[in-house]
Design a protein around this motif. Structure first.
Motif: not given
Length: 375
Positions: A42-48, A71-74
């Motif tokens: 989660v920490n590696r991902s930004a908000d949409t 999101h990483p899985t689209g």
């Protein structure tokens, strides 16, 4: 494309008093590490992104798309899958050797396969055979094992398969509304309102979403009440689905079949996570309107959007028309649930539409009246 699994016939359903019945407690150190891996992800991902959509045919009203396809899985289901895994881990339902099994039309399974691989767990997705080939391939790409069945009763098949394999049936349709922290913790509702804060109309008149499990609608409905907001919730439902029938008459719990071609939303029976008392309005949308709207909004934003996004856009058109007729301004927020690339061989294929008996041409004029025409 990786072929679907060829599993032996399923045994009759077993009565499971709880997902963890008969199991020894799992090692707490492994659970701690697993939760940490998910938190790090989660920490590696930004908000949409929140995309502003001008409406030349409805001045004073602005439409926003919450782009969950980034999101990483689209898809929107990435949030749900993360919540379901954390919920199951913290409830003691998943251990280092647990096989994860899910009932899905595709997007949830893609996201759950991602998190299963993150934790080093085997994942099996039970899906209708009619699921788009692109989704089946995406599950395999994430390390999951597609298990396709005839018909639509994937929940029962997944439950029986989990009993046979001593696996854990994730059961998104039951746990979606309770696995997500609806008070905050960067759920989709909190994210929407945080991003809307600097817009001309920061409190939307409406938020529009579809319902597959009903979990997203439950999260949004609870959040706006908890934060004492005036926003109303509209759930857009395929015409063949049971949800809008149940909303109108609580005694209606199922239909013989949900024949909609829109994957991810609409169900044959009312799922436990669908909470109609949190919904202000249901919009009934024919498949042709959903597909036409998906194609048009794709032209507007410059990339393809899935069918459930089209269903919500079609519902937004009704709200926009009513607000315009009353002379009201304001904002409406809906979701870009997943990419249309997953439906290239179906919703975006004219030959496939013709084979399904779907003609979307009559919907074009209504869309042209609101959105700027694009080549």
């Amino acid at each position: 494309m990786t072929p679907a699994m060829d599993l032996r016939p399923l045994a009759p359903a077993a009565a499971l008093p709880s997902p963890a019945a008969g199991r020894a407690p799992f090692d707490r150190a492994w659970v701690t590490e697993a939760v940490g891996r998910i938190e790090a992800d989660v920490n590696r991902s930004a908000d949409t992104h929140l995309i502003r959509i001008p409406l030349p045919g409805a001045p004073g009203i602005t439409l926003y798309l919450k782009d969950e396809s980034s999101h990483p899985t689209g898809s929107l289901k990435h949030r749900l899958a993360r919540s379901l895994f954390l919920y199951a881990l913290c409830n003691g339902w998943i251990g280092p050797d647990t096989t994860i099994i899910e009932s899905s039309s595709g997007s949830t399974a893609i996201s759950e396969a991602y998190f299963a691989r993150l934790l080093g767990l085997r994942f099996i997705a039970v899906m209708p055979r009619a699921t788009s080939p692109e989704k089946v391939a995406a599950i395999a790409f994430q390390g999951g094992e597609p298990f396709l069945i005839d018909g639509w009763n994937t929940s029962e098949a997944a439950r029986r398969l989990a009993a046979e394999r001593n696996g854990h049936y994730m059961d998104q349709f039951t746990y979606a509304e309770r696995a997500t922290d609806w008070r905050g913790n960067n759920n989709i509702a909190e994210s929407i309102f945080a991003q809307m804060a600097r817009e001309p109309h920061p409190v939307p008149a409406w938020i529009v979403c579809g319902a597959g499990t009903g979990g997203t609608a439950a999260t949004i409905g609870r959040f706006v009440r908890y934060r004492k907001l005036a926003t109303r919730l509209c759930v857009a439902d395929p015409a063949a689905s049971v949800f809008h029938r149940h909303f109108a008459d609580r005694s209606v719990l199922r239909v013989k079949a949900c024949t909609s071609v829109i994957e991810g939303i609409g169900r044959t029976e009312v799922e436990p996570s669908f909470l109609p008392d949190l919904v202000d309005r249901m919009a009934v949308v024919p498949d042709a309107a959903s597909i036409a709207a998906a194609r048009r909004i794709s032209q507007v934003v410059g990339r393809t959007c899935g069918g459930s996004t089209g269903t919500s856009i079609a519902a937004c058109l009704d709200l926009i028309a009513e607000m315009t007729a009353r002379g009201e301004g304001g904002s409406i927020v809906t979701l870009l649930c997943d990419s249309g690339e997953r439906y290239r061989s179906t919703l975006y294929d004219d030959h496939w539409l013709k084979a399904q008996g779907l003609d979307i041409r009559d919907q074009a004029a209504r869309l042209d009246a609101v959105f700027a025409a694009r080549p």
